[in-house]
Design a protein around this motif. Structure first.
Motif, short mmCIF file in Angstrom:
data_model
loop_
_atom_site.label_atom_id
_atom_site.label_comp_id
_atom_site.label_asym_id
_atom_site.label_seq_id
_atom_site.Cartn_x
_atom_site.Cartn_y
_atom_site.Cartn_z
N UNK A 11 -43.30 38.42 57.23
CA UNK A 11 -43.91 37.09 57.10
C UNK A 11 -45.12 36.95 58.00
N UNK A 12 -45.09 37.58 59.17
CA UNK A 12 -46.26 37.55 60.07
C UNK A 12 -47.44 38.27 59.43
N UNK A 13 -47.16 39.39 58.76
CA UNK A 13 -48.23 40.12 58.05
C UNK A 13 -48.87 39.21 57.00
N UNK A 14 -48.06 38.49 56.21
CA UNK A 14 -48.60 37.61 55.17
C UNK A 14 -49.38 36.45 55.77
N UNK A 15 -49.02 36.04 57.00
CA UNK A 15 -49.69 34.91 57.63
C UNK A 15 -51.16 35.19 57.92
N UNK A 16 -51.53 36.46 57.99
CA UNK A 16 -52.92 36.81 58.30
C UNK A 16 -53.78 36.98 57.06
N UNK A 17 -53.30 36.46 55.91
CA UNK A 17 -54.07 36.46 54.66
C UNK A 17 -54.71 37.82 54.38
N UNK A 18 -53.91 38.85 54.24
CA UNK A 18 -54.47 40.20 54.10
C UNK A 18 -55.04 40.44 52.70
N UNK A 19 -55.58 41.64 52.53
CA UNK A 19 -56.08 42.06 51.22
C UNK A 19 -54.90 42.23 50.26
N UNK A 20 -55.20 42.44 48.97
CA UNK A 20 -54.15 42.56 47.97
C UNK A 20 -53.21 43.72 48.28
N UNK A 21 -53.72 44.80 48.87
CA UNK A 21 -52.87 45.94 49.19
C UNK A 21 -51.84 45.62 50.26
N UNK A 22 -52.32 45.06 51.38
CA UNK A 22 -51.41 44.72 52.48
C UNK A 22 -50.52 43.55 52.09
N UNK A 23 -51.05 42.64 51.28
CA UNK A 23 -50.25 41.52 50.79
C UNK A 23 -49.09 42.03 49.95
N UNK A 24 -49.35 43.04 49.14
CA UNK A 24 -48.29 43.65 48.32
C UNK A 24 -47.21 44.27 49.19
N UNK A 25 -47.64 44.97 50.25
CA UNK A 25 -46.67 45.58 51.17
C UNK A 25 -45.80 44.50 51.81
N UNK A 26 -46.43 43.40 52.27
CA UNK A 26 -45.67 42.32 52.89
C UNK A 26 -44.67 41.69 51.94
N UNK A 27 -45.10 41.46 50.69
CA UNK A 27 -44.20 40.85 49.69
C UNK A 27 -43.03 41.77 49.36
N UNK A 28 -43.31 43.06 49.20
CA UNK A 28 -42.24 44.00 48.86
C UNK A 28 -41.25 44.17 50.02
N UNK A 29 -41.77 44.08 51.26
CA UNK A 29 -40.87 44.15 52.42
C UNK A 29 -39.94 42.94 52.45
N UNK A 30 -40.47 41.78 52.11
CA UNK A 30 -39.62 40.59 52.03
C UNK A 30 -38.62 40.74 50.89
N UNK A 31 -39.02 41.38 49.79
CA UNK A 31 -38.09 41.64 48.68
C UNK A 31 -36.92 42.50 49.16
N UNK A 32 -37.22 43.53 49.97
CA UNK A 32 -36.15 44.39 50.51
C UNK A 32 -35.21 43.56 51.39
N UNK A 92 -46.46 40.97 35.94
CA UNK A 92 -45.89 42.29 36.17
C UNK A 92 -45.61 42.51 37.66
N UNK A 93 -46.53 42.09 38.52
CA UNK A 93 -46.33 42.26 39.96
C UNK A 93 -45.17 41.40 40.45
N UNK A 94 -45.09 40.18 39.94
CA UNK A 94 -43.97 39.32 40.31
C UNK A 94 -42.65 39.91 39.84
N UNK A 95 -42.65 40.47 38.65
CA UNK A 95 -41.44 41.12 38.14
C UNK A 95 -41.03 42.29 39.02
N UNK A 96 -42.01 43.00 39.57
CA UNK A 96 -41.70 44.09 40.49
C UNK A 96 -41.02 43.59 41.76
N UNK A 97 -41.51 42.49 42.29
CA UNK A 97 -40.88 41.86 43.46
C UNK A 97 -39.43 41.51 43.15
#
Length: 502
Positions: free
Chosen positions: A280-301, A240-245
């Motif tokens: 991508x810099x945000x994702x490089x710091x291995x964040x929590x699931x919340x911040x990881x979601x923000x980084x992924x969605x920003x890359x989606x945009x 579901x999360x991947x589908x959102x991306x």
């Protein structure tokens, strides 16, 4: 009526093609329960459909111009019947690799629509049209979300066989409603390749699409297993999360095309790669699931808008070689989806984390940003150069001491002098001798005081012929007000009094 249906039909074709393309990666959590797949081979199995899906984009884009989109889509869907069935009865890693390779045909159909659809619309709508067609990417989201749900209910093999029914339906739809009278462009493929491969913009666009579409594909095949393995999400939640991306990137694609139709497309790409770099810099710091979601969605945009902008630019710069150019650029985008999962898997195997891989992605995006900035200013310089070369008025530019630095083709046409003959000399070589020295003294007095002089003047061509021209001389100043060059523009006066003066 048939022509009006092509955007809808071809977009739905792309939806199906992408649905088929990601069957293996979407169902991998289920497939692993029945087929033993070494951890090190997971990335290869999920990425392998991208290989043929990338390489085939060049011939499919080319043949879409030769025989039309209707035929290419039908043949592609017929060919997909075989690997889909083969995967549904797979029992080994080798079966998955073989079947997955030929699933790539589903991803290759992308180049068909971006080549065919611009024929039906004016150029100022190409960004939006290709963006709408690109929404067919949503097919990956449909499979990523729906396939695990269906597999939970009826098993993954039966879920795969459902795609056979969809393929048969779309073969019939294309047979009935595909445009049999689509405009054909039959330039030989070698000629098309020769017309584009030396153009640096083609390779820059390929790099940009390698990043934007490549990240879209890479995250599509990488996220389901990553979210399960690293954040202990259940398989349906990860899907579901991947589908959102995928959905976010897909729906923003026509937005990117629409924006590119209305604003400076290269400036939009600058913004895209700036945002991508930070995400991508945000994702490089291995964040929590919340911040990881923000980084992924920003890359989606960034990926969605960037994809739409790029396929506004490709037909704009390569209108006569659209088929082959679309094929090459989209192939590079597909390959962009192949390498990042393998790179991330290799880096994780060596270091136990993904940080270095994401940092590398951020640096590639930063390099792309720098290239776009360079292209933006090169386009401005090219525009000035084109105006300089194509204007009908003669132009000569001198340094502050009055020595000629450059002239345009119209100068040569009007005076007979080539640029090499006058560069480094003074404009006085054009004097006819009819005006007294006081005439020139008054001219330069006005230029010094007002920065401008204009009037009629007798000059002499290279062959000795005298003629009257209307001459404008302007002083170009720097930020401190000092004259740094002088620009003269002139045209011949065919009707004039015999004693013309200022």
């Amino acid at each position: 009526m048939i022509k009006k249906m092509q955007l809808s039909l071809q977009t739905l074709n792309l939806v199906l093609g992408f649905m088929v393309w990601v069957i293996i990666s979407s169902l991998m959590p289920f497939i692993k329960e029945d087929i033993s797949i070494p951890q090190g081979s997971l990335a290869i199995v999920t990425a392998i459909p991208v290989v043929l899906g990338s390489i085939l984009r060049i011939p499919l884009g080319y043949y879409a111009n030769i025989v039309g989109a209707r035929v290419v889509f039908m043949i592609s869907f017929v060919l997909l019947l075989f690997p889909v069935y083969y995967i549904s009865v797979a029992s080994s890693l080798t079966d998955l690799i073989i079947g997955g390779l030929f699933l790539g045909i589903g991803g290759a159909v992308f180049s068909v629509g971006v080549t065919s659809l611009p024929k039906y619309y004016p150029r100022e709508k190409h960004g939006l049209v290709n963006g709408v067609y690109g929404m067919g990417n949503i097919g990956t989201a449909i499979t990523t979300f729906a396939a695990p749900v269906i597999a939970t209910a009826i098993g993954w093999q039966a879920a795969v066989r459902l795609y056979l029914v969809l393929l048969l339906v779309f073969i019939v739809l294309n047979f009935l409603f595909g445009d049999r009278k689509e405009t054909r462009i039959k330039t030989p493929i070698i000629e098309q390749i020769k017309g584009v491969y030396k153009n640096e913009k083609l390779w820059f666009f390929s790099l940009f699409y390698f990043i934007t579409f490549g990240s879209f594909v890479a995250f599509t095949v990488y996220l389901p297993n990553f979210l399960v393995a690293n954040f202990q999400l259940d398989k349906v939640d990860a899907g579901l999360r991947t589908a959102g991306f995928i959905a976010l990137a897909t729906f923003l694609r026509p937005v990117g095309g629409w924006l590119a139709d209305r604003f400076q497309a290269l400036f939009l790409l600058m913004c895209t790669f700036a945002v991508y770099t930070l995400a991508a810099i945000v994702l490089a710091f291995s964040p929590s699931i919340g911040l990881y979601t923000v980084g992924c969605l920003t890359i989606a945009v960034s990926a969605g808008i960037g994809n739409g902008v790029i396929f506004k630019l490709v037909p704009f710069y390569f209108n006569k070689q659209a088929g082959i150019a679309n094929g090459i650029v989209s192939m590079m985008g597909g390959l962009g989806g192949f390498f990042p999962p393998l790179m991330l898997a290799a880096i994780h195997g060596l270091t136990g984390q993904y940080s270095i891989g994401f940092m590398l992605l951020s640096q590639v995006a930063l390099a792309s940003l720098i290239i776009v900035v360079w292209m933006y200013y090169q386009d401005k310089l090219t525009l000035v150069s084109d105006v300089f070369k194509s204007t009908a008025q003669g132009i000569l530019v001198t340094d502050p001491q009055g020595y000629i630095k450059t002239v345009n083709p119209a100068f040569t046409r009007l005076t007979g002098y080539e640029e090499e003959e006058v560069r480094g000399r003074r404009p006085s070589l054009l004097k006819s001798g009819r005006q007294p020295e006081t005439f020139y003294q008054q001219m330069w007095k006005e230029i010094t005081e007002k920065g401008l002089w204009q009037g009629a003047i007798w000059n002499r061509r290279k062959n000795g012929e005298e003629y009257v021209q209307w001459l404008n001389i302007s002083a170009v100043k720097d930020a401190t007000g000092e004259d740094i060059r002088y620009v003269g523009t002139f045209s011949e006066l065919t009707e004039h009094p015999n004693n013309s003066s200022s």
